[in-house]
Design a protein around this motif. Structure first.
Motif, PDB file in Angstrom:
ATOM      1  N   ARG A  42      34.885  36.079  37.700  1.00  0.00           N
ATOM      2  CA  ARG A  42      34.523  36.538  39.043  1.00  0.00           C
ATOM      3  C   ARG A  42      34.409  38.057  39.107  1.00  0.00           C
ATOM      4  O   ARG A  42      33.544  38.583  39.802  1.00  0.00           O
ATOM      5  CB  ARG A  42      35.542  36.028  40.064  1.00  0.00           C
ATOM      6  CG  ARG A  42      35.506  34.509  40.163  1.00  0.00           C
ATOM      7  CD  ARG A  42      36.367  33.950  41.275  1.00  0.00           C
ATOM      8  NE  ARG A  42      37.759  34.371  41.180  1.00  0.00           N
ATOM      9  CZ  ARG A  42      38.514  34.684  42.234  1.00  0.00           C
ATOM     10  NH1 ARG A  42      38.014  34.648  43.449  1.00  0.00           N
ATOM     11  NH2 ARG A  42      39.776  35.023  42.077  1.00  0.00           N
ATOM     12  N   GLU A  45      31.049  38.944  37.434  1.00  0.00           N
ATOM     13  CA  GLU A  45      29.911  38.723  38.337  1.00  0.00           C
ATOM     14  C   GLU A  45      29.814  39.821  39.393  1.00  0.00           C
ATOM     15  O   GLU A  45      28.732  40.275  39.725  1.00  0.00           O
ATOM     16  CB  GLU A  45      30.055  37.361  39.039  1.00  0.00           C
ATOM     17  CG  GLU A  45      29.859  36.175  38.135  1.00  0.00           C
ATOM     18  CD  GLU A  45      30.228  34.867  38.821  1.00  0.00           C
ATOM     19  OE1 GLU A  45      30.595  34.880  40.020  1.00  0.00           O
ATOM     20  OE2 GLU A  45      30.158  33.822  38.146  1.00  0.00           O
ATOM     21  N   ARG A  46      30.953  40.241  39.909  1.00  0.00           N
ATOM     22  CA  ARG A  46      30.984  41.211  41.006  1.00  0.00           C
ATOM     23  C   ARG A  46      30.650  42.631  40.549  1.00  0.00           C
ATOM     24  O   ARG A  46      29.902  43.347  41.207  1.00  0.00           O
ATOM     25  CB  ARG A  46      32.372  41.169  41.652  1.00  0.00           C
ATOM     26  CG  ARG A  46      32.589  42.120  42.764  1.00  0.00           C
ATOM     27  CD  ARG A  46      31.772  41.683  43.958  1.00  0.00           C
ATOM     28  NE  ARG A  46      31.810  42.731  44.954  1.00  0.00           N
ATOM     29  CZ  ARG A  46      31.774  42.539  46.221  1.00  0.00           C
ATOM     30  NH1 ARG A  46      31.684  41.328  46.696  1.00  0.00           N
ATOM     31  NH2 ARG A  46      31.795  43.546  47.052  1.00  0.00           N
ATOM     32  N   PRO A 106      36.729  45.675  46.157  1.00  0.00           N
ATOM     33  CA  PRO A 106      35.470  46.356  45.876  1.00  0.00           C
ATOM     34  C   PRO A 106      35.303  47.619  46.713  1.00  0.00           C
ATOM     35  O   PRO A 106      35.686  47.655  47.884  1.00  0.00           O
ATOM     36  CB  PRO A 106      34.409  45.318  46.224  1.00  0.00           C
ATOM     37  CG  PRO A 106      35.120  44.011  46.169  1.00  0.00           C
ATOM     38  CD  PRO A 106      36.518  44.304  46.597  1.00  0.00           C
ATOM     39  N   GLY A 110      33.371  44.967  50.337  1.00  0.00           N
ATOM     40  CA  GLY A 110      33.250  43.508  50.306  1.00  0.00           C
ATOM     41  C   GLY A 110      34.610  42.837  50.306  1.00  0.00           C
ATOM     42  O   GLY A 110      35.658  43.488  50.256  1.00  0.00           O
ATOM     43  N   LEU A 113      38.924  40.192  45.886  1.00  0.00           N
ATOM     44  CA  LEU A 113      39.064  39.038  45.000  1.00  0.00           C
ATOM     45  C   LEU A 113      40.536  38.912  44.618  1.00  0.00           C
ATOM     46  O   LEU A 113      41.094  39.800  43.976  1.00  0.00           O
ATOM     47  CB  LEU A 113      38.246  39.221  43.723  1.00  0.00           C
ATOM     48  CG  LEU A 113      36.741  39.316  43.849  1.00  0.00           C
ATOM     49  CD1 LEU A 113      36.116  39.566  42.477  1.00  0.00           C
ATOM     50  CD2 LEU A 113      36.178  38.045  44.449  1.00  0.00           C
TER      51      LEU A 113
END
Length: 161
Positions: A42, A45-46, A106, A110, A113
């Motif tokens: 994850r 991807e971010r 982030p 955003g 996570l």
């Protein structure tokens, strides 16, 4: 002489500051967090996208108290698609440190996570599985009955209002 004292004091302060940062950057909680951030799908991807790599910054801020066994630190992580701040908290059990919270926030604002569960799924688990059908280690014996000669005597008069 005064100039020498000022220069010496500055060197000692720089050394102490440098040692303090290096101790945090090599703390077991930070080491484990960096490994998870670099390999977490994850996070990839971010911050990095497909084929990209996530890099963890060398600067670590926060605190780690060996006496109390509590650590809370943060460092930067970045990739071709973005960057963020990694928050890591840990607890010391005996002589071993364990990550208790791992989160990427982030920089673009955003949603954070939460990586704690991802990390825990990769760690070995020595907790035995619960089996409700398993026989107990020892058969429970019923408690003996209370003695029959118990007498309770209350003082005269009732409770006062």
């Amino acid at each position: 002489m005064r100039r020498f004292a000022v220069v010496a004091l500055a060197l000692v302060a720089a050394f102490a500051f440098g040692q303090g940062c290096s101790r945090l950057s090599s703390h077991p909680v930070v080491t484990e967090a960096r490994q998870e951030v670099r390999r977490n799908v994850r996070v990839q991807e971010r911050l990095a996208g497909s084929g990209g790599e996530v890099a963890c910054g060398p600067k670590v801020t926060g605190r780690a108290n060996e006496k109390d066994g509590i650590a809370a630190m943060q460092f930067e992580a970045s990739g071709p698609k973005g960057r963020g701040t990694v928050l890591v908290e840990g607890k010391k059990f005996g002589d071993a440190w364990t990550v208790t919270r791992l989160e990427l926030r982030p920089a673009d604002g955003g949603d954070p996570l939460n990586l704690t569960a991802d990390l825990e799924s990769r760690l070995p688990n020595d907790t035995p599985k619960f089996d409700p059908g398993a026989a107990g280690a020892a058969t429970a014996k019923p408690a003996p009955p209370p003695p029959a000669e118990i007498e309770i005597t209350l003082p005269p008069g009732g409770p006062s209002p």
